[in-house]
Design a protein around this motif. Structure first.
Motif, mmCIF file in Angstrom:
data_model
loop_
_atom_site.group_PDB
_atom_site.id
_atom_site.type_symbol
_atom_site.label_atom_id
_atom_site.label_comp_id
_atom_site.label_asym_id
_atom_site.label_seq_id
_atom_site.Cartn_x
_atom_site.Cartn_y
_atom_site.Cartn_z
ATOM 1 N N MET A 71 0.812 -1.210 0.000
ATOM 2 C CA MET A 71 0.000 0.000 0.000
ATOM 3 C C MET A 71 0.854 1.273 0.000
ATOM 4 O O MET A 71 0.372 2.347 -0.348
ATOM 5 C CB MET A 71 -0.926 0.011 1.218
ATOM 6 C CG MET A 71 -1.961 -1.097 1.217
ATOM 7 S SD MET A 71 -3.184 -0.899 -0.106
ATOM 8 C CE MET A 71 -4.073 0.529 0.487
ATOM 9 N N VAL A 72 2.101 1.146 0.412
ATOM 10 C CA VAL A 72 3.032 2.278 0.457
ATOM 11 C C VAL A 72 4.300 1.866 -0.264
ATOM 12 O O VAL A 72 4.776 0.735 -0.118
ATOM 13 C CB VAL A 72 3.334 2.678 1.923
ATOM 14 C CG1 VAL A 72 4.503 3.641 1.994
ATOM 15 C CG2 VAL A 72 2.105 3.295 2.568
ATOM 16 N N ASP A 73 4.856 2.783 -1.055
ATOM 17 C CA ASP A 73 6.051 2.456 -1.835
ATOM 18 C C ASP A 73 7.332 2.490 -1.009
ATOM 19 O O ASP A 73 8.193 1.621 -1.154
ATOM 20 C CB ASP A 73 6.177 3.427 -3.018
ATOM 21 C CG ASP A 73 5.020 3.295 -3.980
ATOM 22 O OD1 ASP A 73 4.825 2.197 -4.525
ATOM 23 O OD2 ASP A 73 4.288 4.290 -4.175
ATOM 24 N N MET A 74 7.461 3.509 -0.146
ATOM 25 C CA MET A 74 8.685 3.668 0.636
ATOM 26 C C MET A 74 8.356 4.244 1.999
ATOM 27 O O MET A 74 7.457 5.082 2.123
ATOM 28 C CB MET A 74 9.683 4.603 -0.070
ATOM 29 C CG MET A 74 10.166 4.162 -1.429
ATOM 30 S SD MET A 74 11.190 5.444 -2.205
ATOM 31 C CE MET A 74 12.576 5.499 -1.092
ATOM 32 N N VAL A 75 9.098 3.812 3.013
ATOM 33 C CA VAL A 75 9.058 4.456 4.324
ATOM 34 C C VAL A 75 10.378 5.209 4.473
ATOM 35 O O VAL A 75 11.452 4.606 4.395
ATOM 36 C CB VAL A 75 8.891 3.430 5.460
ATOM 37 C CG1 VAL A 75 8.957 4.125 6.820
ATOM 38 C CG2 VAL A 75 7.571 2.689 5.304
ATOM 39 N N VAL A 76 10.285 6.522 4.657
ATOM 40 C CA VAL A 76 11.476 7.376 4.592
ATOM 41 C C VAL A 76 11.598 8.200 5.866
ATOM 42 O O VAL A 76 10.619 8.826 6.311
ATOM 43 C CB VAL A 76 11.411 8.319 3.369
ATOM 44 C CG1 VAL A 76 12.689 9.145 3.266
ATOM 45 C CG2 VAL A 76 11.173 7.525 2.092
ATOM 46 N N GLU A 77 12.792 8.215 6.453
ATOM 47 C CA GLU A 77 13.056 9.074 7.606
ATOM 48 C C GLU A 77 12.882 10.538 7.203
ATOM 49 O O GLU A 77 13.178 10.930 6.067
ATOM 50 C CB GLU A 77 14.483 8.847 8.114
ATOM 51 C CG GLU A 77 14.761 7.446 8.630
ATOM 52 C CD GLU A 77 14.286 7.257 10.062
ATOM 53 O OE1 GLU A 77 13.966 8.281 10.710
ATOM 54 O OE2 GLU A 77 14.224 6.107 10.511
ATOM 55 N N ARG A 78 12.421 11.343 8.151
ATOM 56 C CA ARG A 78 12.139 12.754 7.864
ATOM 57 C C ARG A 78 13.375 13.490 7.352
ATOM 58 O O ARG A 78 13.272 14.335 6.444
ATOM 59 C CB ARG A 78 11.591 13.445 9.112
ATOM 60 C CG ARG A 78 11.171 14.888 8.890
ATOM 61 C CD ARG A 78 10.469 15.437 10.122
ATOM 62 N NE ARG A 78 9.208 14.729 10.349
ATOM 63 C CZ ARG A 78 8.519 14.782 11.504
ATOM 64 N NH1 ARG A 78 9.002 15.482 12.513
ATOM 65 N NH2 ARG A 78 7.387 14.130 11.629
ATOM 66 N N HIS A 79 14.546 13.176 7.893
ATOM 67 C CA HIS A 79 15.761 13.872 7.458
ATOM 68 C C HIS A 79 16.074 13.591 5.983
ATOM 69 O O HIS A 79 16.706 14.406 5.312
ATOM 70 C CB HIS A 79 16.953 13.433 8.316
ATOM 71 C CG HIS A 79 16.772 13.721 9.775
ATOM 72 N ND1 HIS A 79 16.174 12.833 10.635
ATOM 73 C CD2 HIS A 79 17.106 14.806 10.515
ATOM 74 C CE1 HIS A 79 16.154 13.352 11.850
ATOM 75 N NE2 HIS A 79 16.707 14.543 11.814
ATOM 76 N N GLU A 80 15.652 12.434 5.501
ATOM 77 C CA GLU A 80 15.972 12.037 4.136
ATOM 78 C C GLU A 80 14.906 12.444 3.125
ATOM 79 O O GLU A 80 15.125 12.326 1.921
ATOM 80 C CB GLU A 80 16.176 10.518 4.082
ATOM 81 C CG GLU A 80 17.293 10.006 4.973
ATOM 82 C CD GLU A 80 17.366 8.489 4.996
ATOM 83 O OE1 GLU A 80 16.563 7.853 4.273
ATOM 84 O OE2 GLU A 80 18.214 7.942 5.714
ATOM 85 N N LEU A 81 13.758 12.902 3.609
ATOM 86 C CA LEU A 81 12.644 13.192 2.698
ATOM 87 C C LEU A 81 12.967 14.243 1.631
ATOM 88 O O LEU A 81 12.651 14.025 0.453
ATOM 89 C CB LEU A 81 11.415 13.629 3.499
ATOM 90 C CG LEU A 81 10.442 12.521 3.900
ATOM 91 C CD1 LEU A 81 9.361 13.060 4.826
ATOM 92 C CD2 LEU A 81 9.800 11.887 2.668
ATOM 93 N N PRO A 82 13.568 15.390 1.981
ATOM 94 C CA PRO A 82 13.847 16.376 0.935
ATOM 95 C C PRO A 82 14.692 15.815 -0.209
ATOM 96 O O PRO A 82 14.391 16.056 -1.385
ATOM 97 C CB PRO A 82 14.585 17.497 1.689
ATOM 98 C CG PRO A 82 14.106 17.375 3.086
ATOM 99 C CD PRO A 82 13.932 15.904 3.319
ATOM 100 N N ALA A 83 15.729 15.042 0.125
ATOM 101 C CA ALA A 83 16.601 14.484 -0.915
ATOM 102 C C ALA A 83 15.858 13.439 -1.746
ATOM 103 O O ALA A 83 15.997 13.389 -2.977
ATOM 104 C CB ALA A 83 17.849 13.871 -0.288
#
Length: 306
Positions: free
Chosen positions: A258-270
């Motif tokens: 149901m979700v493609d990726m789980v990403v830490e907040r620090h990594e989201l912009p990149a």
């Protein structure tokens, strides 16, 4: 001179105000119970340093965190009826709105900006849980449609950070009408061949999940985010079965497609910058066609794209 009113009472007030100030300087992590200095938490983008728990992040901070150098043009949102149903429960809905606006400094639960993400012009919308639980009402629905139409007019990708408890009950059927309206607005993005990225944050539930939050081209989620329509307790009571461990959390939804990726907040912009670059430079995305900003009714074929 009255010693109680003139001397004792002011000292008690000063003592209580000092205690309140000291308590507000520290935040307790819901996951580990760790006490974190608020300045340290804000410097870490509202992620608890020890446990990695992702605390709520306001809409303005979301936009500043995602756009290059924190710079963006804020989009003025259309006005909506203040209290269309003249709703009242324990207090008037108009008074609740006034309190939420004073608390957040926002007209409603959404903020939209246009700026650079990885050097590419992008339109971003962010919901704010501090504004009546990020609930979806008429004003928020108008704001989402405005954001999507802005992306179409400027030929930019559209990113939305969802954070909501669902539809706003004080607006009744008018709130529920925002679900099909925002869903139809997405068709304009697709007709213009513009990427639509959704970042699911804690929590994303109710009518928001049942509409635009789960209709993106790519779905990212922050760690541990609660994502679903009805809550786990309601589901357990309905089916009378024990739910699996981590049910409706972002990691569970990723593992079940149901979700493609789980990403830490620090990594989201990149990560978002990388996705925007890939999607806007693909062969069939090199020159997104400008289309008239309009909502396409259901059942009407999408226009052919050359």
């Amino acid at each position: 001179m009255n010693w109680i009113t003139d001397t004792l009472r002011p000292r008690i007030k000063n003592l209580l105000s000092r205690r309140e100030t000291e308590e507000n300087l520290w935040v307790k992590c819901p996951q580990s119970g760790q006490m974190v200095f608020i300045k340290e938490l804000e410097a870490n983008h509202m992620v608890v340093p020890g446990s990695g728990y992702h605390m709520r992040m306001g809409a303005a901070k979301r936009l500043a965190h995602t756009f290059d150098n924190g710079k963006y043009e804020e989009i003025a949102l259309p006005e909506a009826p203040l209290d269309p149903l003249k709703f009242r429960d324990e207090k008037r809905y108009a008074d609740r709105l006034k309190e939420a606006r004073t608390k957040t400094g926002m007209p409603d639960a959404l903020k939209i900006g246009v700026g650079l993400v990885g050097g590419a012009l992008t339109t971003i919308a962010a919901q704010d849980m501090d504004f009546m639980g990020g609930s979806l009402g008429t004003a928020a629905g108008e704001a989402i449609v405005k954001g999507m139409m802005t992306a179409v007019e400027r030929s930019t990708p559209f990113i939305i950070f969802t954070a909501s408890g669902g539809a706003r009950m004080q607006e009744g059927i008018l709130s529920l009408m925002q679900m099909p309206r925002t869903t139809l607005a997405i068709q304009s993005l697709r007709a213009a061949r513009l990427p639509y990225l959704v970042v699911l944050t804690n929590p994303t539930t109710g009518g928001v999940t049942a509409s635009y939050a789960m209709l993106g081209d790519i779905h990212l989620a922050e760690p541990g985010a609660l994502i679903g329509f009805a809550g786990p307790r309601v589901i357990e009571q309905t089916i009378r079965e024990k739910l699996p461990e981590g049910f409706q959390r972002s990691e569970y939804l990723r593992d079940h497609g149901m979700v493609d990726m789980v990403v830490e907040r620090h990594e989201l912009p990149a990560i978002l910058a990388r996705l925007v670059m890939i999607l806007t430079h693909a062969p069939d995305m090199a020159a997104p066609r400008r289309v008239e900003a309009q909502i396409i009714p259901p059942g009407v074929p999408l226009p052919a794209v050359s």
